[in-house]
Design a protein around this motif. Sequence first.
Motif, PDB file in Angstrom:
ATOM      1  N   GLU A  96      57.752  33.214 -23.593  1.00 23.03           N
ATOM      2  CA  GLU A  96      57.125  32.817 -22.330  1.00 23.03           C
ATOM      3  C   GLU A  96      58.003  31.847 -21.539  1.00 23.03           C
ATOM      4  O   GLU A  96      57.965  31.808 -20.306  1.00 23.03           O
ATOM      5  CB  GLU A  96      55.744  32.196 -22.580  1.00 23.03           C
ATOM      6  N   ASP A  97      58.831  31.052 -22.267  1.00 23.61           N
ATOM      7  CA  ASP A  97      59.739  30.123 -21.586  1.00 23.61           C
ATOM      8  C   ASP A  97      60.866  30.893 -20.892  1.00 23.61           C
ATOM      9  O   ASP A  97      61.260  30.557 -19.766  1.00 23.61           O
ATOM     10  CB  ASP A  97      60.331  29.136 -22.584  1.00 23.61           C
ATOM     11  N   ARG A  98      61.346  31.931 -21.549  1.00 22.27           N
ATOM     12  CA  ARG A  98      62.401  32.743 -20.931  1.00 22.27           C
ATOM     13  C   ARG A  98      61.880  33.421 -19.672  1.00 22.27           C
ATOM     14  O   ARG A  98      62.581  33.519 -18.657  1.00 22.27           O
ATOM     15  CB  ARG A  98      62.914  33.790 -21.928  1.00 22.27           C
ATOM     16  N   VAL A  99      60.632  33.888 -19.753  1.00 20.76           N
ATOM     17  CA  VAL A  99      60.014  34.524 -18.582  1.00 20.76           C
ATOM     18  C   VAL A  99      59.906  33.513 -17.441  1.00 20.76           C
ATOM     19  O   VAL A  99      60.193  33.831 -16.282  1.00 20.76           O
ATOM     20  CB  VAL A  99      58.617  35.079 -18.946  1.00 20.76           C
ATOM     21  N   LEU A 100      59.528  32.275 -17.788  1.00 19.32           N
ATOM     22  CA  LEU A 100      59.393  31.223 -16.789  1.00 19.32           C
ATOM     23  C   LEU A 100      60.733  30.953 -16.102  1.00 19.32           C
ATOM     24  O   LEU A 100      60.796  30.797 -14.869  1.00 19.32           O
ATOM     25  CB  LEU A 100      58.869  29.954 -17.469  1.00 19.32           C
ATOM     26  N   PHE A 101      61.802  30.896 -16.882  1.00 24.55           N
ATOM     27  CA  PHE A 101      63.128  30.670 -16.310  1.00 24.55           C
ATOM     28  C   PHE A 101      63.531  31.814 -15.378  1.00 24.55           C
ATOM     29  O   PHE A 101      64.075  31.589 -14.296  1.00 24.55           O
ATOM     30  CB  PHE A 101      64.175  30.519 -17.426  1.00 24.55           C
ATOM     31  N   ARG A 102      63.254  33.054 -15.802  1.00 21.57           N
ATOM     32  CA  ARG A 102      63.642  34.205 -14.978  1.00 21.57           C
ATOM     33  C   ARG A 102      62.853  34.225 -13.666  1.00 21.57           C
ATOM     34  O   ARG A 102      63.386  34.560 -12.608  1.00 21.57           O
ATOM     35  CB  ARG A 102      63.433  35.493 -15.774  1.00 21.57           C
TER      36      ARG A 102
ATOM     37  N   ASN B 273      58.885  22.502 -11.836  1.00 23.27           N
ATOM     38  CA  ASN B 273      58.044  21.433 -12.368  1.00 23.27           C
ATOM     39  C   ASN B 273      57.471  21.788 -13.726  1.00 23.27           C
ATOM     40  O   ASN B 273      57.379  20.931 -14.627  1.00 23.27           O
ATOM     41  CB  ASN B 273      56.909  21.098 -11.388  1.00 23.27           C
ATOM     42  N   ALA B 274      57.111  23.042 -13.888  1.00 27.69           N
ATOM     43  CA  ALA B 274      56.592  23.497 -15.180  1.00 27.69           C
ATOM     44  C   ALA B 274      57.664  23.387 -16.261  1.00 27.69           C
ATOM     45  O   ALA B 274      57.379  22.983 -17.399  1.00 27.69           O
ATOM     46  CB  ALA B 274      56.078  24.933 -15.073  1.00 27.69           C
ATOM     47  N   LEU B 275      58.905  23.732 -15.887  1.00 29.99           N
ATOM     48  CA  LEU B 275      60.015  23.648 -16.853  1.00 29.99           C
ATOM     49  C   LEU B 275      60.363  22.195 -17.169  1.00 29.99           C
ATOM     50  O   LEU B 275      60.721  21.862 -18.313  1.00 29.99           O
ATOM     51  CB  LEU B 275      61.242  24.371 -16.292  1.00 29.99           C
ATOM     52  N   VAL B 276      60.257  21.324 -16.153  1.00 31.38           N
ATOM     53  CA  VAL B 276      60.512  19.903 -16.382  1.00 31.38           C
ATOM     54  C   VAL B 276      59.471  19.329 -17.341  1.00 31.38           C
ATOM     55  O   VAL B 276      59.801  18.557 -18.253  1.00 31.38           O
ATOM     56  CB  VAL B 276      60.475  19.135 -15.029  1.00 31.38           C
ATOM     57  N   GLN B 277      58.208  19.699 -17.163  1.00 31.66           N
ATOM     58  CA  GLN B 277      57.146  19.219 -18.039  1.00 31.66           C
ATOM     59  C   GLN B 277      57.357  19.653 -19.477  1.00 31.66           C
ATOM     60  O   GLN B 277      57.009  18.947 -20.424  1.00 31.66           O
ATOM     61  CB  GLN B 277      55.779  19.703 -17.536  1.00 31.66           C
TER      62      GLN B 277
END
Length: 444
Positions: A411-417, A436-440
Amino acid sequence: MQLFNTKSNQIEPFRPIKANEVSMYVCGPTVYNHAHIGNARPIVVFDILRRVLEELGYKVTHVSNYTDVDDKIIRKAIEERVDEKVVASRYITAYEDVRHRLNARSLSSTPQVTETMREIIAFIDELVQHRIAYVVDGNVYFSVDKVDDYGSLSHQNLEHLQIGARIEENLEKENPLDFVLWKKTEEGIVFDSPWGAGRPGWHTECVVMIQNAFGHQTIDIHGGGQDLKFPHHENECAQCKGLYHRELANYWVHNAMLNIDGEKMSKSLGNVWWAKDVVEKLGSNVTRWLLFAPHYRMTANLSDEVIAQAQGEVLKIELALKQAYVRLSLHEYVMDDQYERSEYAHFMAAMEDDLNTPNAISALAEAVKSLNLALRQKQGTDEDVSLKVRAIERMNRVLGLEFLPIELQMEDRVLFREWESAKSMKDYGRADQLRNALVQKGYL
């Protein structure tokens, strides 16, 4: 490996007594209060020395004691109306917590004076039997005249010492420099001995605990703070030479003291910093950095400016590694154990040069710059990044710095993409939300 030997007053090649093995004893705390930040410096210095030796392939036996019988402990116990063991146990636990939070490796053993009393009394008795020590009304004193080179470790002028000692002359002593091995007393915790009830003198305890830990033989390294050179370590040497006619240790290593805003820590100045509070506020990595950044034989000075600089240097390492871990995880690149050897070699050359941490820090900074360059360059391959990361990780391990690696979930990889897609589509509102989601999550 090169080490400055206090005994010879020069840097010497390190040659252990046994091939591939190192015996190291470091004087530990007298446990009557919390450790202040100056007490934490030898924790870090000798932990790093051990890490360097282990990185070079040595098996290190690292022993440090607790002095749990002392006038200060007794006074504290009387003030609190508790047993001395309660006081000692409390501050041993607190000290071990500080060691743990400073990411210091576990010690091979931690002998305590109260657990070594039988051997201490037997050792003092042997000194008396050999007429190297003498008894006066229940007190036992070591005769420094029985040691030819007394003062040679700390490079003291005996004539000056004798003049100073006569100012507070004890009429029981044959020589003003003679020191107590057994103290007759009825106050606080006492132990039975051939000379009556009392407790041991500080200087004799470590000699016995070293023998218990390593056997009746010379050890490789004896360490501690610079303030222990005289009289404590000098008196340890004297007892070993007087009775056994040999050196207690081949290398004597001492770290310098620590100041706060250019001044020595003292209760009267109100500038005592407890180690537990510093670690709680600044974290393990920054606290260690503050203690090892100056060369161990140079006085360390803590100030707001020095702390801010340390925080900045640690943050540079953390951010570079974080970016590298994220990139490699996004690419699903599996790192092996290979590392950039030239950068690591520069770092280790500094550490092998009498723990030259300032030069080692420079080598680490260059490795971080090189990693950042590889991350920015399009032609920088994942293999290049991996090699540099592994080199920095090895350097950090020697310094005792810890940065958790990042392994992205699906799910983190999807968020980055999605974030990259939003940026390319110039959907800046959506991109900001995703960022912001990735920073959190701690990825940016």
